[in-house]
Design an enzyme around this catalytic site. Structure first.
Site, PDB file in Angstrom:
ATOM      1  N   ARG A 112      -5.859  -3.416   4.109  1.00 38.66           N
ATOM      2  CA  ARG A 112      -4.422  -3.711   5.514  1.00 38.66           C
ATOM      3  C   ARG A 112      -3.967  -1.655   5.204  1.00 38.66           C
ATOM      4  O   ARG A 112      -3.003  -2.195   5.476  1.00 38.66           O
ATOM      5  CB  ARG A 112      -3.457  -5.105   5.035  1.00 38.66           C
ATOM      6  CG  ARG A 112      -4.722  -5.480   5.861  1.00 38.66           C
ATOM      7  CD  ARG A 112      -3.650  -7.627   5.450  1.00 38.66           C
ATOM      8  NE  ARG A 112      -2.978  -7.391   3.706  1.00 38.66           N
ATOM      9  CZ  ARG A 112      -3.977  -8.050   2.935  1.00 38.66           C
ATOM     10  NH1 ARG A 112      -5.531  -8.078   3.298  1.00 38.66           N
ATOM     11  NH2 ARG A 112      -3.362  -8.571   1.954  1.00 38.66           N
ATOM     12  N   CYS A 113      -4.038  -1.373   3.750  1.00 42.57           N
ATOM     13  CA  CYS A 113      -3.491  -0.786   3.781  1.00 42.57           C
ATOM     14  C   CYS A 113      -4.280   0.877   4.268  1.00 42.57           C
ATOM     15  O   CYS A 113      -5.693   1.039   3.698  1.00 42.57           O
ATOM     16  CB  CYS A 113      -3.350  -0.205   1.999  1.00 42.57           C
ATOM     17  SG  CYS A 113      -2.379  -1.222   1.256  1.00 42.57           S
ATOM     18  N   LEU A 114      -3.523   1.742   5.041  1.00 40.99           N
ATOM     19  CA  LEU A 114      -4.000   2.826   5.410  1.00 40.99           C
ATOM     20  C   LEU A 114      -3.629   3.804   5.088  1.00 40.99           C
ATOM     21  O   LEU A 114      -3.460   4.156   3.469  1.00 40.99           O
ATOM     22  CB  LEU A 114      -2.858   2.924   6.830  1.00 40.99           C
ATOM     23  CG  LEU A 114      -2.708   1.913   7.839  1.00 40.99           C
ATOM     24  CD1 LEU A 114      -1.650   2.270   8.920  1.00 40.99           C
ATOM     25  CD2 LEU A 114      -3.590   1.971   8.215  1.00 40.99           C
TER      26      LEU A 114
END
Length: 114
Positions: A112-114
């Protein structure tokens, strides 16, 4: 000093992705976590370790990193309501609690982290 040099050399040899996340969670150790934290410019406190340990346990149980909501709820139970909010967690891990704590915890970068 010898131990620090050994840990630094170990960190250099361990396989990581392009962003510095360990490729194998089994390579992780407390000393290695301290070295990663140093590279992230973080001085680890008991509150940091509470988050790191929770993330590791969660990852090994479910094979995924916890969402921010799960992380906040767990921290609320462990260290109290005043410290269980995203602002406090961002003070501990300025680059993002899930992202930076996962790196120090030696688990893959959260999807979920960019």
């Amino acid at each position: 000093m010898l131990k620090n040099n050994h840990t630094k050399k170990l960190y250099e040899k361990i396989e990581k992705d392009t962003e510095g996340y360990l490729k194998k969670a089994a390579d992780w150790s407390i000393e290695l976590a301290k070295e990663i934290a140093k590279k992230e410019k973080i001085v680890l406190t008991n509150d940091h370790w509470t988050v790191i340990n929770f993330i590791r346990k969660f990852y090994f149980k479910f094979n995924i990193t916890p969402s921010m909501r799960m992380l906040i709820k767990s921290i609320e139970k462990k260290i109290g309501l005043k410290k269980s909010n995203s602002i406090y967690l961002f003070r501990l891990f300025p680059e993002g609690p899930a992202k930076q704590a996962s790196k120090i915890a030696g688990i893959p970068k959260p999807s979920r982290c960019l």
